[in-house]
Write a protein that holds these residues in place. Structure first.
Motif, short mmCIF file in Angstrom:
data_model
loop_
_atom_site.label_atom_id
_atom_site.label_comp_id
_atom_site.label_asym_id
_atom_site.label_seq_id
_atom_site.Cartn_x
_atom_site.Cartn_y
_atom_site.Cartn_z
N LEU A 1 -1.35 -13.05 -32.13
CA LEU A 1 -1.27 -11.61 -31.84
C LEU A 1 -0.60 -11.36 -30.49
CD1 LEU A 1 -4.71 -10.41 -33.19
CD2 LEU A 1 -2.46 -10.04 -34.21
N GLY B 1 2.72 -9.22 -29.93
CA GLY B 1 2.80 -8.17 -28.92
C GLY B 1 3.96 -8.34 -27.96
N ASN C 1 7.54 -7.67 -30.05
CA ASN C 1 7.73 -6.41 -30.75
C ASN C 1 7.50 -5.26 -29.79
OD1 ASN C 1 7.93 -6.85 -33.89
ND2 ASN C 1 6.55 -8.39 -33.07
N LEU D 1 5.74 -1.71 -29.42
CA LEU D 1 4.77 -0.79 -29.98
C LEU D 1 5.11 0.60 -29.48
CD1 LEU D 1 2.10 -0.44 -31.57
CD2 LEU D 1 0.92 -0.70 -29.38
N GLN E 1 -4.80 -3.08 -40.21
CA GLN E 1 -4.27 -2.38 -39.05
C GLN E 1 -5.08 -2.67 -37.79
OE1 GLN E 1 -1.35 -0.83 -39.52
NE2 GLN E 1 -1.60 -1.54 -41.62
N ILE F 1 -3.72 -4.48 -34.66
CA ILE F 1 -2.82 -3.79 -33.73
C ILE F 1 -3.60 -3.21 -32.55
CG2 ILE F 1 -1.14 -1.92 -33.52
CD1 ILE F 1 -0.22 -4.38 -35.16
N LEU G 1 -3.29 -4.70 -29.12
CA LEU G 1 -1.94 -4.60 -28.56
C LEU G 1 -1.63 -3.21 -28.03
CD1 LEU G 1 -0.05 -6.53 -31.39
CD2 LEU G 1 -1.07 -7.46 -29.30
N GLY G 2 -2.33 -2.18 -28.50
CA GLY G 2 -1.98 -0.82 -28.14
C GLY G 2 -2.96 -0.09 -27.25
#
Length: 98
Positions: free
Chosen positions: A23, A27, A30, A32, A57, A60, A63-64
Motif C-alpha cells: 500500500l 501511495g 499514484n 490521490l 475501498q 485507500i 493513503l488519503g
C-alpha cells in the motif's frame, strides 16, 4: 491450504507487513485526488465522525487521510482479518475486532 497457511501468527504478521508495504508503494506511485482539495480542512470541526466505505475501498483510507485524523477500523476476528488489522496498524490505524 490458505487456512492452514494463515493459521500461523508469524505468517499473518508477515503478510500484514507485506500488505502495508504494498500500500505504501501504491501511495508513492499514484496520485490521490481529493475533491475538493480542502475537504478535510473544511470538515475538521465535524470530527470525530464515522466514515463508511465499500469493501476493497478501505485500503485507500491510509493513503488519503490527514495525519491529524485519528482512525479505527472494524475488522473481523478471522485470520484474514488479522492480516488487515496488522496492515492497518502499520499506518497508525487502530483495529476494533468484531
Amino acid at each position: 491450504m490458505w487456512k492452514r497457511l494463515t493459521a500461523s501468527p508469524s505468517v499473518r504478521q508477515g503478510l500484514g507487513r507485506l500488505l502495508a508495504a504494498y500500500l505504501r508503494f501504491v501511495g508513492r506511485t499514484n496520485r490521490l485526488v481529493i475533491d475538493p482539495p480542502d475537504l478535510f480542512e473544511r470538515r475538521r470541526d465535524d470530527f470525530p465522525g464515522v466514515l463508511a466505505v465499500w469493501h476493497g475501498q478501505h485500503f485507500i483510507v491510509p493513503l488519503g487521510r490527514p495525519d491529524w485524523m485519528a482512525c479505527k477500523v472494524i475488522i473481523s476476528r478471522s485470520n484474514d482479518g488479522d492480516i488487515n488489522a496488522i496492515a492497518s496498524e502499520q499506518f497508525g490505524i487502530g483495529a476494533i475486532r468484531a
